[in-house]
Design a protein around this motif. Structure first.
Motif, short mmCIF file in Angstrom:
data_model
loop_
_atom_site.label_atom_id
_atom_site.label_comp_id
_atom_site.label_asym_id
_atom_site.label_seq_id
_atom_site.Cartn_x
_atom_site.Cartn_y
_atom_site.Cartn_z
N VAL A 16 -1.03 -0.79 10.25
CA VAL A 16 0.08 0.10 9.89
C VAL A 16 1.09 0.20 11.03
O VAL A 16 2.31 0.10 10.83
N VAL A 17 0.59 0.36 12.25
CA VAL A 17 1.49 0.51 13.40
C VAL A 17 2.19 -0.81 13.70
O VAL A 17 3.38 -0.83 14.04
N CYS A 18 1.48 -1.93 13.59
CA CYS A 18 2.12 -3.24 13.81
C CYS A 18 3.30 -3.44 12.87
O CYS A 18 4.36 -3.94 13.27
N ARG A 19 3.11 -3.08 11.62
CA ARG A 19 4.19 -3.29 10.64
C ARG A 19 5.39 -2.41 10.96
O ARG A 19 6.54 -2.80 10.71
N SER A 48 0.47 11.59 8.50
CA SER A 48 0.64 10.94 7.20
C SER A 48 -0.41 9.86 6.97
O SER A 48 -0.92 9.70 5.86
N LEU A 49 -0.77 9.14 8.03
CA LEU A 49 -1.81 8.11 7.91
C LEU A 49 -3.19 8.74 7.78
O LEU A 49 -3.99 8.34 6.94
N PHE A 50 -3.49 9.75 8.62
CA PHE A 50 -4.79 10.45 8.55
C PHE A 50 -5.06 10.91 7.12
O PHE A 50 -6.11 10.66 6.55
N GLU A 51 -4.10 11.66 6.59
CA GLU A 51 -4.32 12.33 5.30
C GLU A 51 -4.47 11.32 4.17
O GLU A 51 -5.36 11.46 3.32
#
Length: 988
Positions: A673-676, A937-940
């Protein structure tokens, strides 16, 4: 994305620093005189060698890479060389001629083993085969192992086991499509499974953590102890974490072996078709006529010994062979042609075909010659002898340099080239008579498991080459292939080197620091704290587990506490009340960051966001990151990426039949997710170091280790000798190559216009702005990119794992969260982001997990000006540690603070966004984490889908009481042991 700077700085005292500082106050002059006297008394005619220093002998010349330094020293001083390693007289054998002289004429004399600290502890006091003293017990035990497990007949009886496990390996590769394969992991699992079935009659599920446990045990065995060179200093292992680690992992292994013995003794156990090694040892134990009496400790020590000897080395040999083949495609093609011609269309290579594979056998010989799995083999003389006219006393340690022997120019033409053809018309073999090639050792202490290993190596290699064609990942060439070796049994660890160098300058340092301390005494009123020692200050109070020691000290000295960590004045904040006063009244004064060695080296001296000094550059780069990546609008624009990556994670879990390693899975999720968001794409495992994910793990690990320089700035030069700089140069440069390539790709005019601008685009646009607010160099761009990536990934994975850990320990909470999610989502295929605002209880679960397990439990700051807090003077340039964990479990603010109770947030307005000082997992004030909204947002979304789509339970045989909650302190506070859970699909 909790505070990215977090606990890198706060692994306040690594093992090397702790040992070093303890020894600064030892009786150096007495040791110096004692060793000088001892050295004079023992002078005799001995082999040539380099000059020695007092106390340390030649340890400084060997360093932490003996596989590199010993050949270099032997080139200068000869193939039979004398070294004094601390208190241990040592000879190094580096040629076939010397080895032949010794093992043809003095084999018995050289048949001892040195008593090594870790090996002795693991072998229950020397009750195994590898490290037992040469005696009757060793001879009988070795005989048992050979007759009952390692003879040709027994090796042949395990044919089916080898066949089945090799077949499973090739099927796994076939299922992996075109994705890169991590051969190191795959071959280690193969070797583990085969050896387990031979020893225990079964293989262990990875859910039980057996493979991971054995990796930890092998890691400990590969680290030398100061007691190996200075026996009188064994007591230091009680303080440097070595004993604690050994007790933990060896204790776990002991429990497993105990359980296996009990299972084998159970009267209702079905009788196996073939006896395994445990059966054999138990049978001999009961035999009153046996040549030796076996205790339960013997029975435990021998299987552990054989397992460790048989697995890691087999995996290493297969990996090195494949590495050489991929570097030499013509050799690989020739080997494949031979195999495919002989096997002729069968499904797999079988063992009866192996004798015909002459070229394949030559390939394996050549790989063993260039890459012996144990390049430095330790022995010890058991009596005096004379070799080459030199006196070798009893109790001399012997290092057989197998690698140097295998590349000796006297016996090998072009010795460093991979040329299997050299064996086609040669009788040279690795079975002992040919001293120019001894990868399995030599003499009576040579490896008894050679006949067990060779069929495994040949069968596995033949099937890998027969079933598949192999190539490097896209974008890599053979020139990019990293052939650097990682030696396990190093002669000298960094802690020993630093300690010994400091001993020699202790008196001068002591006088200097005492004098400096007097000069710097001031009348100002500092916060309370424990008394300090000269030189070390309070480092010995803090130890190597600051997340445990600092709360204990704060309970005694108060929520605002002063410590002196080496040369660094430090205040520790441990309560919401103190935090409130500071960040309401002195936020600016506490907005600096300390300069930490590894961070500065990663960024090539440039400033990033996390550790830049408070100033214009920091304000502007932070503003850019927030405006272009971390605003609500930007986060919303990345919703599609989050959906795709979470769905890929869910699909992977649904396909998996066994336990899921959530740490690995969530780290891949966060990385992708972070790479994108940063690069506009995710990386496949295609770098020269096993893959991007693995590279980032190494980088994060290095950033999570403190340096002596972080507490003693003048000690920067030590990192040139303790291996720290070489590791950082290797992995940090690899990361910089990737970032350089990304910048180059983004500058390519033919690159398609992306749908959304990623962070690289943004920073390049700012760089090219004719009127920039701040100038940005490529180095600064790389510093910002690596900073944001590292900050976002490791901490996100840690938070998700701790949340699932608490839920599996509290099944009623998990059920309540799942019921809420399934009611709200109401049968849809997946949870979407517009559902999240309705998941009130799940949000409370996440808050509670962040309260109990903040991913950055100790947040570092530095004061940029003098200030007064609670009546105490805090000078400028004081390091500040915000103890986030202590604040969030303060009983003044939290009822039953150590219990996992999400309900406490249901009727509470307390949130983690920085306004409530009793809950600050993302930091506080102007240096608080700017990526909080991105992370949440990613956690949830990830947590909601994990709970919605699956029901979760522990692996068979485990209960919540067995769940290890120990924390691993580093860049983020991870669960020390991976969380492996079984998932059952609940929503198809």
């Amino acid at each position: 994305m909790p505070d990215p700077s977090s606990s890198k700085a706060n692994n306040t005292m690594s093992c090397e620093i702790y040992i070093m500082l303890l020894l600064l106050i030892t009786a150096t002059p007495y040791m110096f005189l004692f060793l000088m006297k001892r050295g004079q008394a023992r002078r005799q005619v001995r082999p040539p060698g380099p000059k020695q220093l007092p106390l340390i002998g030649n340890l400084h010349q060997v360093g932490d890479s003996p596989h590199k330094s010993l050949p270099r020293l032997s080139n200068e001083y000869g193939p039979l060389m004398f070294l004094q390693l601390g208190w241990v007289p040592t000879i190094v054998i580096s040629s076939a001629d010397v080895a032949k002289d010794i093992f043809q004429n003095h084999d018995l004399v050289f048949s001892g083993r040195p008593e090594l600290y870790t090996a002795k502890k693991l072998s229950y006091g020397g009750n195994n085969i590898s490290f037992t003293t040469y005696n009757e017990y060793w001879r009988e035990l070795r005989k048992i192992a050979i007759m009952e497990l390692l003879c040709s007949k027994m090796v042949q009886s395990f044919y089916t086991v080898r066949n089945q496990e090799v077949d499973l390996m090739t099927k796994f590769i076939a299922r992996s499509s075109s994705e890169p394969i991590n051969l190191s992991s795959l071959t280690l699992v193969l070797a583990n499974n085969i050896v387990c079935r031979a020893i225990f009659g079964k293989k262990f599920d990875n859910a039980a953590g057996f493979d991971e446990l054995m990796r930890q045990v092998q890691g400990l065995l590969g680290k030398t102890s100061i007691a190996d060179f200075f026996p009188c200093m064994e007591w230091l292992n009680k303080f440097n974490g070595r004993n604690a680690s050994m007790d933990k992992y060896f204790g776990e292994l002991d429990k497993i072996i105990d359980q296996e013995i009990q299972d084998h003794l159970h009267p209702e156990r079905s009788k196996p078709e073939n006896e395994d090694l445990i059966d054999v040892l138990l049978r001999i134990q009961k035999d009153s006529s046996a040549a030796i009496c076996l205790t339960s400790e013997h029975i435990k020590a021998v299987p552990i010994d054989i397992f460790i000897a048989g697995t890691d080395t087999s995996s290493a040999t297969l990996v090195w062979t494949m590495a050489e083949l991929i570097r030499n495609p013509s050799v690989m093609r020739k080997a494949q042609d031979e195999i495919r011609q002989i096997v002729k269309g069968k499904e797999m290579v079988e063992e009866d075909q192996l004798p015909k594979l002459i070229y394949l056998k030559s390939v394996l010989k050549e790989a063993l010659r260039l890459h012996p799995p144990a390049p430095l083999v330790p022995r010890e003389t058991i009596q005096d002898c004379t070799v080459g006219g030199y006196k070798i006393p009893a109790k001399t340690r012997v290092i057989i340099n197998i690698k140097s022997i295998g590349t000796d120019q006297k016996h090998w033409e072009n010795p460093l080239e991979f040329l299997p053809e050299r064996f086609l018309n040669s009788s040279i073999d690795f079975r002992g008579p040919n001293f120019e090639m001894v990868p399995f050792g030599v003499g009576r202490r040579g490896c008894p498991g050679m006949n067990f290993a060779i069929p495994l190596l040949e069968l596995a290699l033949a099937n890998l080459l027969y079933r598949f064609d192999w190539k490097l990942p896209p974008g890599m060439t053979t020139a990019d292939l990293d052939m650097e070796e990682a030696l396990g049994n190093t002669t000298m660890s960094s802690e020993i080197f630093i300690m010994l160098v400091l001993i020699s300058i202790t008196p001068f340092l002591f006088l200097f620091f005492v004098k400096q301390g007097k000069k710097r005494a001031q009348s100002m009123s500092l916060p309370p704290g424990p008394k300090q020692l000269p030189l070390v200050g309070n480092l010995f109070h803090v130890g190597h587990s600051p997340h445990k020691s600092l709360p204990e000290l704060a309970n005694e000295y108060g929520p605002l506490m002063f410590l002196k960590l080496g040369w660094v004045p430090t205040v520790v904040i441990s309560s919401a009340d103190v935090i409130r006063e500071i960040f309401k009244n002195h936020d600016l004064a506490f907005s600096g960051r300390p300069e930490l060695y590894a961070v500065k080296k990663l960024n090539l001296g440039c400033d990033n966001i996390s550790f830049a000094p408070y100033g214009e550059f920091w304000r502007e780069t932070r503003k850019i990151a927030i405006k272009e990546l971390l605003t609500a609008k930007c986060i919303q624009s990345l919703q599609g990426d989050r959906y795709e990556e979470v769905e890929l994670m869910i699909e992977f879990i649904a396909r998996s039949s066994g336990p899921i390693n959530l740490r690995s899975l969530t780290l891949v999720l966060a990385n992708n997710v972070v790479c994108r968001a940063i690069f506009g794409k995710k990386f496949n495992n295609s770098t020269s170091i096993d893959g991007f994910d693995d590279l980032m793990r190494e980088v994060q690990n290095l950033l999570g280790k403190s340096s002596a320089m972080d507490f003693f700035p003048w000690m920067k030069w030590f990192n040139n000798f303790n291996g720290r700089n070489s590791s950082m140069d290797k992995y940090f440069s690899e990361l910089h190559k990737i970032l350089d390539e990304e910048i180059k790709e983004h500058l390519d005019l033919s690159r398609p216009t992306p749908k959304h601008q990623d962070l690289v685009n943004v920073l390049l646009r700012v760089q090219n702005d004719p009127n920039p607010v701040i100038p940005l160099s490529n180095q600064q761009i790389k510093a910002v990119l690596s900073d944001i990536f590292i900050a976002a990934t490791d901490s996100s994975s840690a938070t998700l794992v701790w949340t699932m850990t608490e839920l599996i320990r509290n099944p009623s909470v998990m059920k309540k969260a799942q019921d809420e999610i399934r009611q709200v989502v109401n049968g849809k295929e997946k949870v979407e982001e517009n559902d999240l605002s309705k998941l009130v209880y799940m949000k409370s679960v996440l808050k509670e997990a962040l309260r109990l397990h903040p991913p950055a439990p100790l947040v570092p700051r530095e004061t940029i000006e003098d200030s007064t807090v609670a009546g105490y003077k805090i000078p400028a340039k004081t390091r500040v540690l915000i103890n986030v964990k202590s604040i969030s479990i303060d009983p003044k603010y939290w009822k039953c603070p150590n219990e996992f109770r999400p309900e406490r947030f249901l009727n509470s307005d307390i949130d983690f966004r920085g306004q409530h000082f009793e809950l600050i997992p993302f930091g506080v004030g102007r240096r608080g984490c700017p990526g909080m909204n991105f992370a949440v947002s990613l956690f949830e979304l990830a947590l909601a889908n994990l709970l919605y789509r699956f029901d979760w339970k522990l692996p068979p045989g485990m209960t919540s009481e067995d769940l290890d909650m120990e924390e691993a302190f580093g860049l983020s506070m991870h669960k020390k042991n991976p969380l492996c859970l079984v998932a059952t699909l609940a929503i198809p």
